[in-house]
Design a protein around this motif. Structure first.
Motif, PDB file in Angstrom:
ATOM      1  N   ASP A 268       4.264  -0.372   1.821  1.00 35.47           N
ATOM      2  CA  ASP A 268       3.103  -0.857   2.571  1.00 35.47           C
ATOM      3  C   ASP A 268       3.439  -1.040   4.043  1.00 35.47           C
ATOM      4  OD1 ASP A 268       1.614  -0.866   0.273  1.00 35.47           O
ATOM      5  OD2 ASP A 268       1.863  -3.016  -0.114  1.00 35.47           O
TER       6      ASP A 268
ATOM      7  N   LEU B  79       3.723   2.350   5.717  1.00 35.36           N
ATOM      8  CA  LEU B  79       2.405   2.952   5.937  1.00 35.36           C
ATOM      9  C   LEU B  79       1.657   2.259   7.073  1.00 35.36           C
ATOM     10  CD1 LEU B  79       0.212   4.954   4.940  1.00 35.36           C
ATOM     11  CD2 LEU B  79      -0.589   3.124   3.415  1.00 35.36           C
ATOM     12  N   GLU B  80       1.608   0.929   7.022  1.00 37.01           N
ATOM     13  CA  GLU B  80       0.803   0.173   7.982  1.00 37.01           C
ATOM     14  C   GLU B  80       1.441   0.109   9.368  1.00 37.01           C
ATOM     15  OE1 GLU B  80       0.167  -3.640   6.246  1.00 37.01           O
ATOM     16  OE2 GLU B  80      -0.837  -2.837   4.463  1.00 37.01           O
TER      17      GLU B  80
END
Length: 367
Positions: free
Chosen positions: A128, A131-132
């Motif tokens: 996460d 990705l972020e």
């Protein structure tokens, strides 16, 4: 004792990466100013080096992301950090060799992710966070810079279209000194922090810092700032040529628009803690400034080569980082593995540079 030796090797390797980051990314800050003759090459590079150094002291948000937002801090060892740094340095030098403006930031992140994956499996990577904090900004930032620069140049041409070119160009060259300085400051704020974060990660892994808090020692900040400034001053002239004249033939107004949009995007990302690629941002700004004037003004073949380098950066740096970690672990957990890998990489670099001197100029992005 052995762990301390590995830590010293990691810190030296991190600062070596920071130096390559500086000379690899010099073009991001100065290419537009040099190509439009807003500043002489030495003045532009010298000013960029000073402002890179100053920018490193402005914020620590990006350093916090690199130190704890991409991989699990609990599984990280100094050998993993070392492997990641080798992956980043190798990719930086490979893309510099071909004159391609790739992302030093993503090379570092990719290298560490690859080494952590080989060492502890997929659970070591914070998907996460990757990705972020990395992938989405990598897509949004150059697109945003492209659009902002394009809109800016359209407004600019409408406002000054009937003015005398000589007066307009002189005004925008003066403006480029300001926007180029802003971009150099932004580059130091974002890029130097990545080395700070990686050294801090190594200090936590070796037990020299508390993992519960995030506190970057002053010597880490100062040494990272000095290394990136020294690298910037050395000048990555091969990439400067690609960025400054091979994507578009740039006028002062386009240079001003590209630099201003790039500085705004990078400073915003640094405030939010995104380890952004300044290469992606300024390349997007340059393309946007050219395409808004005329689509055919952009050499899309050169731009395509740059995009390919962007796409390959994370996986290639990860592969090299994982390989470097794997080779160093063959020699155990002590200092012998990193020493052997460091000597081998140094020898390969020396041989490659010696070969380049004998053969003459290598292939560039224009080829």
């Amino acid at each position: 004792m052995s762990e301390d030796v590995v830590l010293v090797i990691v810190v030296i390797t991190a600062l070596a990466f920071d130096f390559t980051n500086g000379f690899h990314d010099t073009a991001n800050a100065v290419a537009t100013s040099i190509s439009t003759r807003a500043m002489s090459p030495r003045l532009a590079v010298g000013l960029a080096a000073i402002l890179n150094f100053a920018g490193a002291f402005i914020s620590l948000e990006v350093a916090a992301t690199v130190a704890g937002g991409i991989v699990e801090s609990d599984v990280i060892t100094t050998q993993i950090v070392f492997g990641g740094l080798i992956g980043a340095i190798a990719w930086n030098l490979a893309t510099w060799w071909f004159g391609l403006p790739s992302s030093s930031s993503h090379a570092l992140i990719g290298g560490v992710v690859g080494a952590a994956f080989v060492a502890a499996g997929p659970d070591a990577v914070l998907g996460d966070g990757l990705l972020e904090k990395v992938v989405i900004p990598a897509l949004v930032a150059p697109t945003l810079a492209f659009l902002v620069a394009g809109i800016s140049i359209l407004v600019t041409y409408r406002l000054v279209g009937r003015q005398r070119p000589g007066v307009v160009n002189r005004g925008y060259r003066l403006g480029q000194v300001i926007t180029g300085s802003m971009f150099s400051l932004a580059h130091g704020t974002n890029d130097a922090q990545k080395t700070m974060g990686i050294i801090t990660l190594a200090l936590i892994a070796s037990g020299h810092l508390d993992a519960d808090g995030f506190d970057v020692p002053f010597w880490v900040i100062f040494s990272s700032a000095a290394a990136i400034a020294a690298g910037t001053y050395s000048g990555g002239w091969r990439i400067i040529k690609t960025m400054g004249s091979r994507i578009i033939k740039m006028d002062p107004a386009q240079g001003f628009s590209a630099q201003a949009s790039g500085a705004a995007v990078v400073l915003t990302a640094s405030h939010l803690g995104f380890p952004l690629s300044t290469t992606h941002v300024i390349s997007g700004g340059v393309m946007g400034a050219g395409a808004a004037k005329r689509l055919s003004a952009v050499r899309w073949g050169v731009a395509g080569n740059i995009v390919i380098a962007w796409v390959l950066t994370l996986p290639c740096a990860a592969a090299i980082g994982g390989l470097a970690y794997g080779v160093s672990r063959i020699f155990g957990e002590g200092a012998l593995g990193p020493i052997v890998v460091a000597l081998a990489v140094t020898g390969l670099i020396a041989a490659a540079f010696g070969s380049r001197v004998r053969r003459g100029p290598a292939i560039t992005a224009e080829a």
